[in-house]
Scaffold this motif. Structure first.
Motif, PDB file in Angstrom:
ATOM      1  N   ALA A  27     -80.754  34.821-106.881  1.00  0.00           N
ATOM      2  CA  ALA A  27     -80.598  34.239-108.228  1.00  0.00           C
ATOM      3  C   ALA A  27     -81.918  34.159-108.997  1.00  0.00           C
ATOM      4  CB  ALA A  27     -79.978  32.853-108.120  1.00  0.00           C
ATOM      5  N   SER A  28     -83.037  34.412-108.327  1.00  0.00           N
ATOM      6  CA  SER A  28     -84.312  34.346-109.039  1.00  0.00           C
ATOM      7  C   SER A  28     -84.610  35.621-109.808  1.00  0.00           C
ATOM      8  CB  SER A  28     -85.438  34.077-108.041  1.00  0.00           C
ATOM      9  OG  SER A  28     -85.465  35.118-107.078  1.00  0.00           O
ATOM     10  N   GLY A  29     -83.847  36.682-109.565  1.00  0.00           N
ATOM     11  CA  GLY A  29     -84.044  37.934-110.298  1.00  0.00           C
ATOM     12  C   GLY A  29     -83.319  37.899-111.626  1.00  0.00           C
ATOM     13  N   TYR A  30     -83.571  38.898-112.447  1.00  0.00           N
ATOM     14  CA  TYR A  30     -82.970  38.911-113.786  1.00  0.00           C
ATOM     15  C   TYR A  30     -81.440  38.934-113.721  1.00  0.00           C
ATOM     16  CZ  TYR A  30     -87.492  39.927-115.987  1.00  0.00           C
ATOM     17  OH  TYR A  30     -88.778  39.869-116.458  1.00  0.00           O
ATOM     18  N   SER A  52     -82.742  32.274-103.097  1.00  0.00           N
ATOM     19  CA  SER A  52     -83.934  33.092-103.298  1.00  0.00           C
ATOM     20  C   SER A  52     -84.852  32.805-102.125  1.00  0.00           C
ATOM     21  CB  SER A  52     -84.618  32.708-104.614  1.00  0.00           C
ATOM     22  OG  SER A  52     -85.963  33.126-104.622  1.00  0.00           O
ATOM     23  N   ARG A  53     -85.700  33.755-101.789  1.00  0.00           N
ATOM     24  CA  ARG A  53     -86.683  33.481-100.742  1.00  0.00           C
ATOM     25  C   ARG A  53     -87.930  32.865-101.371  1.00  0.00           C
ATOM     26  NH1 ARG A  53     -87.470  39.336 -98.697  1.00  0.00           N
ATOM     27  NH2 ARG A  53     -87.834  39.352-100.940  1.00  0.00           N
ATOM     28  N   SER A  54     -88.562  33.576-102.299  1.00  0.00           N
ATOM     29  CA  SER A  54     -89.856  33.109-102.802  1.00  0.00           C
ATOM     30  C   SER A  54     -89.723  31.908-103.729  1.00  0.00           C
ATOM     31  CB  SER A  54     -90.580  34.250-103.507  1.00  0.00           C
ATOM     32  OG  SER A  54     -89.697  34.966-104.317  1.00  0.00           O
ATOM     33  N   ASP A  55     -88.562  31.693-104.345  1.00  0.00           N
ATOM     34  CA  ASP A  55     -88.402  30.552-105.252  1.00  0.00           C
ATOM     35  C   ASP A  55     -87.507  29.461-104.663  1.00  0.00           C
ATOM     36  OD1 ASP A  55     -89.891  31.227-107.794  1.00  0.00           O
ATOM     37  OD2 ASP A  55     -88.718  33.047-107.511  1.00  0.00           O
ATOM     38  N   ASP A 113     -71.315  43.404-105.199  1.00  0.00           N
ATOM     39  CA  ASP A 113     -72.687  43.812-104.887  1.00  0.00           C
ATOM     40  C   ASP A 113     -73.276  44.512-106.106  1.00  0.00           C
ATOM     41  OD1 ASP A 113     -75.046  44.604-103.678  1.00  0.00           O
ATOM     42  OD2 ASP A 113     -74.149  46.418-102.829  1.00  0.00           O
ATOM     43  N   LEU A 114     -74.372  43.966-106.617  1.00  0.00           N
ATOM     44  CA  LEU A 114     -74.988  44.555-107.814  1.00  0.00           C
ATOM     45  C   LEU A 114     -75.858  45.768-107.495  1.00  0.00           C
ATOM     46  CD1 LEU A 114     -76.060  41.383-109.856  1.00  0.00           C
ATOM     47  CD2 LEU A 114     -73.812  42.472-109.648  1.00  0.00           C
ATOM     48  N   SER A 115     -76.153  45.964-106.223  1.00  0.00           N
ATOM     49  CA  SER A 115     -77.072  47.061-105.869  1.00  0.00           C
ATOM     50  C   SER A 115     -76.331  48.387-105.801  1.00  0.00           C
ATOM     51  CB  SER A 115     -77.717  46.775-104.508  1.00  0.00           C
ATOM     52  OG  SER A 115     -76.880  47.242-103.453  1.00  0.00           O
ATOM     53  N   ASN A 326     -77.922  46.034-120.752  1.00  0.00           N
ATOM     54  CA  ASN A 326     -78.014  46.379-119.329  1.00  0.00           C
ATOM     55  C   ASN A 326     -77.807  45.184-118.413  1.00  0.00           C
ATOM     56  OD1 ASN A 326     -80.784  45.950-120.599  1.00  0.00           O
ATOM     57  ND2 ASN A 326     -81.290  45.670-118.436  1.00  0.00           N
ATOM     58  N   LEU A 327     -78.197  43.989-118.861  1.00  0.00           N
ATOM     59  CA  LEU A 327     -78.027  42.818-117.996  1.00  0.00           C
ATOM     60  C   LEU A 327     -76.619  42.231-118.092  1.00  0.00           C
ATOM     61  CD1 LEU A 327     -81.442  40.905-118.331  1.00  0.00           C
ATOM     62  CD2 LEU A 327     -80.605  42.257-116.398  1.00  0.00           C
ATOM     63  N   TRP A 328     -75.864  42.586-119.121  1.00  0.00           N
ATOM     64  CA  TRP A 328     -74.497  42.059-119.294  1.00  0.00           C
ATOM     65  C   TRP A 328     -73.491  43.090-118.811  1.00  0.00           C
ATOM     66  CZ3 TRP A 328     -72.728  37.346-121.852  1.00  0.00           C
ATOM     67  CH2 TRP A 328     -73.761  36.420-122.033  1.00  0.00           C
ATOM     68  N   LYS A 329     -72.975  43.933-119.720  1.00  0.00           N
ATOM     69  CA  LYS A 329     -71.984  44.934-119.277  1.00  0.00           C
ATOM     70  C   LYS A 329     -72.588  45.846-118.214  1.00  0.00           C
ATOM     71  CE  LYS A 329     -67.922  47.059-119.593  1.00  0.00           C
ATOM     72  NZ  LYS A 329     -66.808  46.492-118.781  1.00  0.00           N
ATOM     73  N   GLY A 330     -73.909  46.018-118.249  1.00  0.00           N
ATOM     74  CA  GLY A 330     -74.568  46.864-117.252  1.00  0.00           C
ATOM     75  C   GLY A 330     -74.739  46.191-115.910  1.00  0.00           C
ATOM     76  N   THR A 331     -74.547  44.880-115.816  1.00  0.00           N
ATOM     77  CA  THR A 331     -74.724  44.189-114.526  1.00  0.00           C
ATOM     78  C   THR A 331     -73.893  42.915-114.418  1.00  0.00           C
ATOM     79  OG1 THR A 331     -77.077  44.793-114.740  1.00  0.00           O
ATOM     80  CG2 THR A 331     -76.473  43.526-112.825  1.00  0.00           C
TER      81      THR A 331
HETATM   82  N1  LIG Z   1     -81.875  44.707-114.096  1.00  0.00           N
HETATM   83  C1  LIG Z   1     -80.832  45.461-114.457  1.00  0.00           C
HETATM   84  O1  LIG Z   1     -80.652  45.779-115.645  1.00  0.00           O
HETATM   85  C2  LIG Z   1     -79.856  45.936-113.426  1.00  0.00           C
HETATM   86  C3  LIG Z   1     -78.768  46.715-113.866  1.00  0.00           C
HETATM   87  C4  LIG Z   1     -77.821  47.170-112.930  1.00  0.00           C
HETATM   88  C5  LIG Z   1     -77.987  46.861-111.590  1.00  0.00           C
HETATM   89  N2  LIG Z   1     -79.050  46.138-111.187  1.00  0.00           N
HETATM   90  C6  LIG Z   1     -79.190  45.871-109.757  1.00  0.00           C
HETATM   91  O2  LIG Z   1     -79.092  44.484-109.510  1.00  0.00           O
HETATM   92  C7  LIG Z   1     -79.921  44.126-108.412  1.00  0.00           C
HETATM   93  C8  LIG Z   1     -80.882  43.030-108.874  1.00  0.00           C
HETATM   94  O3  LIG Z   1     -81.646  43.550-109.956  1.00  0.00           O
HETATM   95  P1  LIG Z   1     -82.704  42.664-110.759  1.00  0.00           P
HETATM   96  O4  LIG Z   1     -83.066  43.453-111.949  1.00  0.00           O
HETATM   97  O5  LIG Z   1     -82.191  41.282-110.923  1.00  0.00           O
HETATM   98  O6  LIG Z   1     -83.922  42.658-109.725  1.00  0.00           O
HETATM   99  P2  LIG Z   1     -85.066  41.561-109.555  1.00  0.00           P
HETATM  100  O7  LIG Z   1     -85.317  40.891-110.851  1.00  0.00           O
HETATM  101  O8  LIG Z   1     -86.171  42.278-108.891  1.00  0.00           O
HETATM  102  O9  LIG Z   1     -84.412  40.504-108.537  1.00  0.00           O
HETATM  103  C9  LIG Z   1     -84.162  40.805-107.186  1.00  0.00           C
HETATM  104  C10 LIG Z   1     -83.675  39.567-106.456  1.00  0.00           C
HETATM  105  O10 LIG Z   1     -83.473  39.881-105.070  1.00  0.00           O
HETATM  106  C11 LIG Z   1     -84.343  39.077-104.266  1.00  0.00           C
HETATM  107  N3  LIG Z   1     -84.903  39.962-103.240  1.00  0.00           N
HETATM  108  C12 LIG Z   1     -85.832  40.921-103.409  1.00  0.00           C
HETATM  109  N4  LIG Z   1     -86.039  41.574-102.248  1.00  0.00           N
HETATM  110  C13 LIG Z   1     -85.226  41.022-101.346  1.00  0.00           C
HETATM  111  C14 LIG Z   1     -84.988  41.260 -99.971  1.00  0.00           C
HETATM  112  N5  LIG Z   1     -85.627  42.221 -99.301  1.00  0.00           N
HETATM  113  N6  LIG Z   1     -84.077  40.494 -99.344  1.00  0.00           N
HETATM  114  C15 LIG Z   1     -83.431  39.534-100.017  1.00  0.00           C
HETATM  115  N7  LIG Z   1     -83.626  39.254-101.329  1.00  0.00           N
HETATM  116  C16 LIG Z   1     -84.510  39.999-101.983  1.00  0.00           C
HETATM  117  C17 LIG Z   1     -85.381  38.498-105.194  1.00  0.00           C
HETATM  118  O11 LIG Z   1     -85.780  37.189-104.847  1.00  0.00           O
HETATM  119  P3  LIG Z   1     -86.659  36.779-103.591  1.00  0.00           P
HETATM  120  O12 LIG Z   1     -87.606  37.931-103.354  1.00  0.00           O
HETATM  121  O13 LIG Z   1     -87.330  35.507-103.991  1.00  0.00           O
HETATM  122  O14 LIG Z   1     -85.680  36.545-102.489  1.00  0.00           O
HETATM  123  C18 LIG Z   1     -84.629  38.390-106.507  1.00  0.00           C
HETATM  124  O15 LIG Z   1     -83.863  37.206-106.551  1.00  0.00           O
HETATM  125  C19 LIG Z   1     -80.649  45.407-107.982  1.00  0.00           C
HETATM  126  O16 LIG Z   1     -79.974  46.013-106.908  1.00  0.00           O
HETATM  127  C20 LIG Z   1     -80.554  46.286-109.226  1.00  0.00           C
HETATM  128  O17 LIG Z   1     -80.618  47.663-108.943  1.00  0.00           O
HETATM  129  C21 LIG Z   1     -79.979  45.651-112.078  1.00  0.00           C
END
Ligand SMILES: NC(=O)c1ccc[n+]([C@@H]2O[C@H](COP(=O)([O-])OP(=O)(O)OC[C@H]3O[C@@H](n4cnc5c(N)ncnc54)[C@H](OP(=O)(O)O)[C@@H]3O)[C@@H](O)[C@H]2O)c1
Length: 353
Positions: A27-30, A52-55, A113-115, A326-331
């Protein structure tokens, strides 16, 4: 689910009169933070945990005040967090996601799964673009998470939904009517993305100084979203060479735009193209048709993909333009749309246009 069985609409397991309980991992990521925000204010889901791990130990509204989620992020403890949980949004990077998705599935927790880990159904294709898969036995078992492509029933029944890539979302919604009509012959996709597409950690390429007042192509040799687009165009019946896909980074925070240059299998006039698109998306509240190309701002902070198709051009190609956030309909709002389907809720609950 075993073949032939269907889930009861709205069922959350043994108890059916309570709100489905959902957690957001990463949840700490975008993407995870926005998913948590949408679920926190969703009228029908209960957001029970964010990780989250780091937060860990930090409240999400301290990290992202605009999201207004007053929950504290925790380190993931699988057994404890999975207890009584109905679903999870896994917002990890690829490779990190697969083992956690597998572990949640084993504990009876349904996952969006968002990945990229479960989007590609072919192991060889996955490993060519991403390297070794961490849970190959599950490849091909997830539903691809774009309901508008004909995956609604699969998503309703799924244990795991592979939320789509952001570029593929815009590209596939833009090209679907042409693919289904057998009109795609050769496709070149020029794409633009805002910087949040790269996630929270800045790199040299995404640093403000590199991005501000600048536009540049990247991944010119090949981007991982290309095979995902190819896979889904083939599933729509298109028979064509791999698409040429080239993304550009533009100095905006959220937004994604694709312009597809299509050589068609036969001549198709603008009236026919417009009718094809109107018919394809007549019942889709999240796909808007436009007469003129949309800008990214037209869909900011919505679950909408806005599409226009342009024929009768001097060079004979059909041009398709599509924009999403990208963060809404894209994710993340796409993930909520999928969760709504999985739990028998109105598809637009909590994310209505
Ligand atoms: N940003 C976009 O527009 C977008 C669009 C479509 C899909 N996605 C996909 O959605 C996923 C998240 O994207 P994001 O943009 O939010 O990335 P992000 O901002 O880098 O966030 C990643 C999150 O995962 C955690 N994380 C990182 N490495 C990890 C690990 N090895 N094990 C467990 N947790 C880990 C991070 O927190 P901690 O390190 O603190 O645990 C953080 O909460 C990705 O797979 C990305 O490809 C993103």
């Amino acid at each position: 689910m075993p073949n032939g069985e269907h889930r009861e609409s709205g069922s959350v397991g043994p108890t059916t009169d309570r709100a489905p309980r959902v957690a957001v991992l990463g949840a700490s990521g975008y993407a995870g933070a926005l998913a948590a925000a949408l679920l926190q204010r969703h009228p029908r889901f209960e957001l029970t945990a964010i990780t989250s791990r780091s937060d860990a130990g930090t409240r999400l509204d301290a990290l992202y005040p605009r999201h207004r989620v007053p929950l504290v992020m925790e380190e993931l403890e699988l057994d404890r967090h999975a207890e009584g949980l109905d679903a999870a949004v896994v917002a990890y990077p690829h490779h990190a996601a697969a083992p956690v998705v597998a572990a949640l599935r084993e504990r009876g927790v349904r996952v969006v799964d968002l990945s990229a880990d479960f989007r590609l159904r072919d192991r060889d294709v996955y490993e060519r673009w991403y390297g070794p898969h961490e849970a190959p036995e599950l490849l091909g078992t997830a539903a691809y998470g774009i309901p508008e492509l004909g995956y609604r029933d699969a998503i309703r029944d799924a244990d795991v939904v592979a939320n789509p890539g952001c570029f593929p979302t815009a590209a596939l919604l833009g090209l679907q009517p042409l693919a289904r009509a057998g009109l795609l012959d050769d496709v070149v996709i020029d794409a633009k993305t805002g910087v949040s597409g790269a996630g929270r950690a800045a790199t040299d390429a995404t640093h403000y100084v590199s991005v501000s007042e600048n536009v540049a192509a990247y991944k010119v040799g090949g981007h991982r979203h290309a095979p995902e687009i190819d896979q889904e165009l083939a599933a729509l019946g298109a028979q064509l060479r791999p698409v040429a896909f080239l993304p550009h980074l533009v100095p905006v925070d959220q937004g994604e735009l694709i312009t597809a240059y299509v050589r068609t299998t036969r001549d198709a006039a603008q009236d026919e193209l417009r009718a094809l698109y109107a018919d394809a998306y007549a019942d889709e509240p999240f796909v808007e048709l436009a007469d003129v190309p949309a800008g990214m701002r037209d869909v900011t902070a919505t679950n909408i993909c806005r599409v226009s198709v342009h024929g009768d051009r001097h060079d004979g190609r059909v041009v398709v333009c599509a924009v999403i956030d990208n963060l809404w309909k894209g994710t993340s709002s796409q993930a909520v749309q999928n969760l709504n389907l999985m739990f028998g809720l109105p598809e637009d609950e909590g994310i209505a246009p």
